[in-house]
Design an enzyme around this catalytic site. Sequence first.
Site, mmCIF file in Angstrom:
data_model
loop_
_atom_site.group_PDB
_atom_site.id
_atom_site.type_symbol
_atom_site.label_atom_id
_atom_site.label_comp_id
_atom_site.label_asym_id
_atom_site.label_seq_id
_atom_site.Cartn_x
_atom_site.Cartn_y
_atom_site.Cartn_z
ATOM 1 N N LYS A 65 75.604 -24.157 -12.478
ATOM 2 C CA LYS A 65 77.147 -23.848 -12.394
ATOM 3 C C LYS A 65 77.398 -22.290 -12.423
ATOM 4 C CE LYS A 65 78.488 -28.234 -14.957
ATOM 5 N NZ LYS A 65 77.048 -28.772 -15.107
ATOM 6 N N ASP A 68 79.833 -15.657 -11.148
ATOM 7 C CA ASP A 68 79.716 -14.128 -11.508
ATOM 8 C C ASP A 68 80.296 -13.363 -10.339
ATOM 9 O OD1 ASP A 68 78.906 -12.022 -12.888
ATOM 10 O OD2 ASP A 68 77.652 -12.976 -13.926
ATOM 11 N N ASN A 71 77.627 -10.153 -5.692
ATOM 12 C CA ASN A 71 76.535 -9.662 -5.629
ATOM 13 C C ASN A 71 75.517 -10.339 -6.609
ATOM 14 O OD1 ASN A 71 74.378 -7.661 -4.568
ATOM 15 N ND2 ASN A 71 74.270 -7.061 -6.706
ATOM 16 N N THR A 72 76.020 -10.431 -7.929
ATOM 17 C CA THR A 72 74.937 -11.357 -9.119
ATOM 18 C C THR A 72 74.792 -12.653 -8.528
ATOM 19 O OG1 THR A 72 76.062 -10.047 -10.886
ATOM 20 C CG2 THR A 72 75.032 -11.812 -11.497
ATOM 21 N N THR A 118 83.654 -33.912 -15.130
ATOM 22 C CA THR A 118 83.961 -35.083 -15.421
ATOM 23 C C THR A 118 84.235 -35.556 -16.870
ATOM 24 O OG1 THR A 118 81.477 -35.994 -15.545
ATOM 25 C CG2 THR A 118 82.590 -36.061 -13.388
ATOM 26 N N ARG A 209 71.721 -40.452 -19.504
ATOM 27 C CA ARG A 209 71.613 -41.094 -20.642
ATOM 28 C C ARG A 209 71.317 -42.596 -20.498
ATOM 29 N NH1 ARG A 209 76.271 -38.513 -24.090
ATOM 30 N NH2 ARG A 209 76.818 -37.940 -22.071
#
EC number: 4.1.1.23
Length: 234
Positions: A65, A68, A71-72, A118, A209
């Site tokens: 996810k 930034d 460029n990062t 979600t 899970r």
Amino acid sequence: MSTSARDRLIVGLDLPTIAEAERIVSTLGDDVAFYKIGYQLAFAGGLEFARDLAASGKKVFLDMKLLDIDNTVAKGVENIVRMGMSMLTLHAYPKAMKAAVDAAKGSDLCLLGVTVLTSMDAQDVIDAGYGSDPHTLVLRRAEQARAAGMGGIVCSAEEATAVRRIIGAEMAVVTPGIRPTGAEKGDQKRVMTPAEAIRAGSSHLVVARPIVKAADPLSASRAILAEMEGVLSA
């Protein structure tokens, strides 16, 4: 895009240690081809484990996810491409997505825009300061992801049908919050069964899970694969 359930089920290795992840991968064997690695495992040595999984022939969805400055994000994506990952998430903000798409150009990495988690419902979205309900926000971000040239988006199965109308048939719709019939929702608020999600337009299902915490993970994964296959082959 493959129509095989095996290529569309992504088992989330939401586990605290590499040893536990290795045990699950060994238990599931050739039945499962695709795994997701998120923060929990990544920060316990999971990035090297992700490389090893990819080298062994498994597909790996790196759920980072990213968000930034341009460029990062771009430099991070360039290194992730070199790791041999199959999927990567970043938050669906236009500039970040465009930077990521440019950085991944020419590679097989499928970039996924995260729309609305979600685990969030309408009140959560309001509390976060957005002026839209979750559904409206998901659709807006889906359109932005399509315009940026992303490979797909992440959204709940509840929005999958509407999202498909916006992004078309070629982009991936990756859906977490999948719960087999009778399973507890846990911290997910917008959930569907595997069959419901496939019918709604999801291309890939992320299940953690209900498989990794099951008494018999292999049987749990086979039951989900069979449910998916029943819809895909219909």
